[in-house]
Design an enzyme around this catalytic site. Sequence first.
Site, PDB file in Angstrom:
ATOM      1  N   SER A 120       0.801  -1.229   0.000  1.00  0.00           N
ATOM      2  CA  SER A 120       0.000   0.000   0.000  1.00  0.00           C
ATOM      3  C   SER A 120       0.830   1.273   0.000  1.00  0.00           C
ATOM      4  O   SER A 120       0.302   2.352  -0.245  1.00  0.00           O
ATOM      5  CB  SER A 120      -0.949   0.015   1.214  1.00  0.00           C
ATOM      6  OG  SER A 120      -0.225   0.140   2.422  1.00  0.00           O
ATOM      7  N   LYS A 159       0.446   4.389   7.106  1.00  0.00           N
ATOM      8  CA  LYS A 159      -0.313   5.228   6.181  1.00  0.00           C
ATOM      9  C   LYS A 159       0.090   6.697   6.351  1.00  0.00           C
ATOM     10  O   LYS A 159       0.570   7.119   7.402  1.00  0.00           O
ATOM     11  CB  LYS A 159      -1.816   5.103   6.425  1.00  0.00           C
ATOM     12  CG  LYS A 159      -2.392   3.731   6.118  1.00  0.00           C
ATOM     13  CD  LYS A 159      -2.418   3.441   4.634  1.00  0.00           C
ATOM     14  CE  LYS A 159      -3.063   2.097   4.326  1.00  0.00           C
ATOM     15  NZ  LYS A 159      -2.185   0.958   4.723  1.00  0.00           N
TER      16      LYS A 159
END
Length: 206
Positions: A120, A159
Amino acid sequence: MPPELTPTRTRLLSLILSLGKDATTTRVAEKARVSKAAISNHVTALRTLGYLEESAGRYAPLTLTDRARQILQIGIPIYGQIAAGRPILAEQAPDQTTPSLDALLGVRDGDFLLEVRGDSMTGIGVMNGDWVLVRPASTVQDGEVAVVLIPGENTATLKRVLHFHDVIILISENPDHPRMSFPAEQVTIQGKMIGRVGMVPTRGRG
């Protein structure tokens, strides 16, 4: 070895390295099984010769200089520079060596590594199997990459964090992974990413 680095002084430098932050004159004398006065004399000489840093205080640990680390062959050889544009000459002899990977990354007490699982964050070069260096923190600046505990789950994710009023948005660096939004009070920041350690795979043309 340089002539001024006798076997005894070389052994002392190795002892200082192995003791790390516990490398005081007293501790080195205990490990070397010699008198503290003898160690003090060697320490003074090694400072004068440029193998030990100047003392930061009476009880400060003894610290090797880059010169000492290079003599002891500590760290990774640095062979000058490499061009990403116009080619330049690749040097054959190392200019220096890194003091250590910790020093290269600027590691502080409390920092830790996490192994990355998933893709990701490939947009910022963080690949599956890489290691990220994390500095503990309960808050991060808008746009920083952080280790975040997912609300309602006993799992953490890496993230980019954005704050929007009372909502925190977690953004991936891969368009295949959608962004996530949670109420700010439900989000726990565990630390911010300050570095990455990994191997970039080479890819040949099919």
